[in-house]
Design a protein around this motif. Sequence first.
Motif, PDB file in Angstrom:
ATOM      1  N   VAL A   1     -13.764  77.941  -4.663  1.00 57.04           N
ATOM      2  CA  VAL A   1     -13.841  77.287  -3.525  1.00 57.04           C
ATOM      3  C   VAL A   1     -15.186  76.140  -3.812  1.00 57.04           C
ATOM      4  CG1 VAL A   1     -15.043  77.063  -1.270  1.00 57.04           C
ATOM      5  CG2 VAL A   1     -12.980  78.838  -2.007  1.00 57.04           C
ATOM      6  N   PHE A   2     -16.055  76.389  -4.563  1.00 56.98           N
ATOM      7  CA  PHE A   2     -17.282  75.698  -4.828  1.00 56.98           C
ATOM      8  C   PHE A   2     -16.676  74.384  -5.957  1.00 56.98           C
ATOM      9  CE2 PHE A   2     -21.111  74.680  -7.397  1.00 56.98           C
ATOM     10  CZ  PHE A   2     -21.899  74.059  -6.616  1.00 56.98           C
ATOM     11  N   ALA A   3     -15.790  74.941  -7.068  1.00 60.00           N
ATOM     12  CA  ALA A   3     -15.477  74.077  -8.192  1.00 60.00           C
ATOM     13  C   ALA A   3     -14.306  73.242  -7.825  1.00 60.00           C
ATOM     14  CB  ALA A   3     -15.417  75.094  -9.420  1.00 60.00           C
ATOM     15  N   ALA A   4     -13.364  73.790  -7.017  1.00 59.02           N
ATOM     16  CA  ALA A   4     -12.181  72.888  -6.621  1.00 59.02           C
ATOM     17  C   ALA A   4     -12.280  71.414  -6.443  1.00 59.02           C
ATOM     18  CB  ALA A   4     -11.352  73.630  -5.773  1.00 59.02           C
ATOM     19  N   PRO A   5     -13.326  70.977  -5.534  1.00 60.15           N
ATOM     20  CA  PRO A   5     -13.504  69.952  -5.118  1.00 60.15           C
ATOM     21  C   PRO A   5     -13.720  68.865  -6.273  1.00 60.15           C
ATOM     22  CG  PRO A   5     -14.613  70.988  -3.731  1.00 60.15           C
ATOM     23  CD  PRO A   5     -14.303  71.942  -4.635  1.00 60.15           C
ATOM     24  N   THR A   6     -14.596  69.491  -7.395  1.00 58.36           N
ATOM     25  CA  THR A   6     -15.072  68.650  -8.533  1.00 58.36           C
ATOM     26  C   THR A   6     -13.843  68.435  -9.198  1.00 58.36           C
ATOM     27  OG1 THR A   6     -17.076  70.176  -8.354  1.00 58.36           O
ATOM     28  CG2 THR A   6     -16.580  68.972 -10.577  1.00 58.36           C
ATOM     29  N   GLY A   7     -12.894  69.067  -9.510  1.00 58.48           N
ATOM     30  CA  GLY A   7     -11.701  68.891 -10.231  1.00 58.48           C
ATOM     31  C   GLY A   7     -10.971  67.882  -9.694  1.00 58.48           C
ATOM     32  N   ARG A   8     -10.984  67.992  -8.170  1.00 61.88           N
ATOM     33  CA  ARG A   8     -10.130  66.746  -7.642  1.00 61.88           C
ATOM     34  C   ARG A   8     -10.684  65.567  -7.418  1.00 61.88           C
ATOM     35  NH1 ARG A   8      -6.172  67.075  -3.820  1.00 61.88           N
ATOM     36  NH2 ARG A   8      -6.614  65.587  -2.340  1.00 61.88           N
ATOM     37  N   SER A   9     -11.940  65.564  -7.697  1.00 64.30           N
ATOM     38  CA  SER A   9     -12.795  64.197  -7.626  1.00 64.30           C
ATOM     39  C   SER A   9     -12.260  63.516  -8.833  1.00 64.30           C
ATOM     40  CB  SER A   9     -14.133  64.463  -7.490  1.00 64.30           C
ATOM     41  OG  SER A   9     -14.877  64.757  -8.733  1.00 64.30           O
ATOM     42  N   MET A  10     -11.850  63.969  -9.852  1.00 66.04           N
ATOM     43  CA  MET A  10     -11.743  63.324 -11.111  1.00 66.04           C
ATOM     44  C   MET A  10     -10.093  62.862 -11.079  1.00 66.04           C
ATOM     45  SD  MET A  10     -13.693  64.961 -14.165  1.00 66.04           S
ATOM     46  CE  MET A  10     -13.743  66.846 -13.482  1.00 66.04           C
ATOM     47  N   LEU A  11      -9.390  63.339 -10.155  1.00 68.42           N
ATOM     48  CA  LEU A  11      -7.809  63.010 -10.013  1.00 68.42           C
ATOM     49  C   LEU A  11      -7.801  61.536  -9.361  1.00 68.42           C
ATOM     50  CD1 LEU A  11      -6.218  66.121  -8.839  1.00 68.42           C
ATOM     51  CD2 LEU A  11      -6.271  65.084 -11.088  1.00 68.42           C
ATOM     52  N   PRO A  12      -7.006  60.604  -9.701  1.00 65.27           N
ATOM     53  CA  PRO A  12      -7.062  59.391  -9.271  1.00 65.27           C
ATOM     54  C   PRO A  12      -6.473  59.216  -7.826  1.00 65.27           C
ATOM     55  CG  PRO A  12      -5.358  59.393 -10.682  1.00 65.27           C
ATOM     56  CD  PRO A  12      -5.912  60.778 -10.618  1.00 65.27           C
ATOM     57  N   LEU A  13      -6.416  60.397  -6.971  1.00 66.26           N
ATOM     58  CA  LEU A  13      -5.726  60.286  -5.729  1.00 66.26           C
ATOM     59  C   LEU A  13      -6.420  59.398  -4.643  1.00 66.26           C
ATOM     60  CD1 LEU A  13      -4.412  63.915  -5.790  1.00 66.26           C
ATOM     61  CD2 LEU A  13      -3.145  61.969  -6.242  1.00 66.26           C
ATOM     62  N   PRO A  14      -7.617  59.459  -4.403  1.00 70.63           N
ATOM     63  CA  PRO A  14      -8.308  58.811  -3.135  1.00 70.63           C
ATOM     64  C   PRO A  14      -8.236  57.205  -3.145  1.00 70.63           C
ATOM     65  CG  PRO A  14      -9.915  60.360  -4.236  1.00 70.63           C
ATOM     66  CD  PRO A  14      -8.893  60.015  -5.248  1.00 70.63           C
ATOM     67  N   LEU A  15      -8.047  56.338  -4.334  1.00 69.53           N
ATOM     68  CA  LEU A  15      -7.980  55.137  -4.537  1.00 69.53           C
ATOM     69  C   LEU A  15      -6.623  54.760  -4.592  1.00 69.53           C
ATOM     70  CD1 LEU A  15     -10.993  53.582  -6.406  1.00 69.53           C
ATOM     71  CD2 LEU A  15     -10.569  53.247  -4.114  1.00 69.53           C
ATOM     72  N   PRO A  16      -6.014  53.824  -4.055  1.00 69.91           N
ATOM     73  CA  PRO A  16      -4.506  53.440  -4.277  1.00 69.91           C
ATOM     74  C   PRO A  16      -4.684  52.798  -5.835  1.00 69.91           C
ATOM     75  CG  PRO A  16      -5.365  52.409  -2.138  1.00 69.91           C
ATOM     76  CD  PRO A  16      -6.582  53.144  -2.709  1.00 69.91           C
ATOM     77  N   GLU A  17      -3.403  52.955  -6.448  1.00 69.41           N
ATOM     78  CA  GLU A  17      -3.312  52.384  -7.724  1.00 69.41           C
ATOM     79  C   GLU A  17      -3.808  50.793  -7.763  1.00 69.41           C
ATOM     80  OE1 GLU A  17      -0.082  51.995 -11.047  1.00 69.41           O
ATOM     81  OE2 GLU A  17      -0.038  53.902  -9.996  1.00 69.41           O
ATOM     82  N   GLY A  18      -4.458  50.202  -8.638  1.00 68.13           N
ATOM     83  CA  GLY A  18      -5.150  48.900  -8.787  1.00 68.13           C
ATOM     84  C   GLY A  18      -6.154  48.495  -8.387  1.00 68.13           C
ATOM     85  N   GLU A  19      -6.783  49.572  -7.518  1.00 63.59           N
ATOM     86  CA  GLU A  19      -8.389  49.189  -6.910  1.00 63.59           C
ATOM     87  C   GLU A  19      -9.286  49.899  -8.001  1.00 63.59           C
ATOM     88  OE1 GLU A  19      -9.351  50.534  -3.159  1.00 63.59           O
ATOM     89  OE2 GLU A  19      -7.526  49.971  -2.399  1.00 63.59           O
ATOM     90  N   ALA A  20      -8.653  50.429  -9.090  1.00 59.60           N
ATOM     91  CA  ALA A  20      -9.725  50.997 -10.247  1.00 59.60           C
ATOM     92  C   ALA A  20      -9.298  50.303 -11.507  1.00 59.60           C
ATOM     93  CB  ALA A  20      -9.682  52.301 -10.317  1.00 59.60           C
ATOM     94  N   GLU A  21     -10.119  50.066 -12.379  1.00 58.98           N
ATOM     95  CA  GLU A  21      -9.791  49.414 -13.521  1.00 58.98           C
ATOM     96  C   GLU A  21      -8.865  50.277 -14.372  1.00 58.98           C
ATOM     97  OE1 GLU A  21     -10.730  46.358 -14.646  1.00 58.98           O
ATOM     98  OE2 GLU A  21      -9.836  46.516 -16.432  1.00 58.98           O
TER      99      GLU A  21
END
Length: 320
Positions: free
Chosen positions: A78-98
């Motif tokens: 439970v403690f580590a799962a958000p860390t892994g999730r934060s490295m997935l490109p899901l929160p920003l729509p495509e095109g907003e990150a280089e």
Amino acid sequence: MSILDHSGPAARAQFWVWWAMLIVTVVVSLSVYALWLYTFRRREQPQRTPREERRIMLRWVLGGGIALPVVSIVALLVFAAPTGRSMLPLPLPEGEAERIEVIGHQWWWEIRYPGEEGERDVITANRLVMPAGEPVDFRITSEDVIHAFWIPRLGGKRDMIPGRHSTIRLEADVPGVFGAQCAEYCGAQHTHMLLHVEALERDAYDAWLAERRAPPVPQEGFDQAREAFGEHCAACHTVAGFPEELVVDELEHDIRGPDLSDIGSRPTLGAGVLPMEEGAIAYWLQHHQTLKPGNRMPPHHHIDTETLQDIGAWLEMLEP
Ligand code: CUA
């Protein structure tokens, strides 16, 4: 290349997971040792009936062997799962990150900066330049075996799987130079698969990219070197703007060598084997199978030293 020397949000999140896991592991280990010592004390106690022994044993097995591991592992998860999730490109729509593409090869890194419509793709090798202070989506894959993309101070790592693309989002807090290394054993020269990562201010990054995106300037001079390159090297390597009429063999095999368009500006040769200095390319061309045995470039015994030195001198000039 220490994960504890974090320099980006993903690495920082991993840093805390690392400490949490270390602390839990130490507590669990010490408890196990303490219980083991406790068993010596128990031997001196009065005998119990078999029924009592079974009950006590069951309590330890259920409590210490099942309940405790389930609770501690679920808590860590439970403690580590958000860390892994934060490295997935899901929160920003495509095109907003280089977006930068990284392709693993035995044993080097291909880095591509896809161009907008009508623009050239910028292709380089073993040197990853990225903007600092903003998220970057690395789209990663491999062209042969499984490699792993890992920039310890920025976060990661993620497997690079042939035939599959995955994305990892990383960010560098401030401009700087970071070491990176292939993190999955991929053959004899896995060790020599280093990646030099440079985070630049946005303006400097844009300038770096624009220099390479510009149409190649027609090459002049080094006629013999270029002719020899066309004959011996151009079947695997490309140089932007290299005249087609000089290429003797078309690429007919699936081994592709690094694009050499900006090789003179790279910090190392052979993915970290040699520092890029005057004469380094010629030296590499003569001794690459000794410096990095088994690399995909065939030995050059059939080409005389003078020609190799010529080619090396020309390649060293290749800078945007
Ligand atoms: Cu590529 Cu290890």
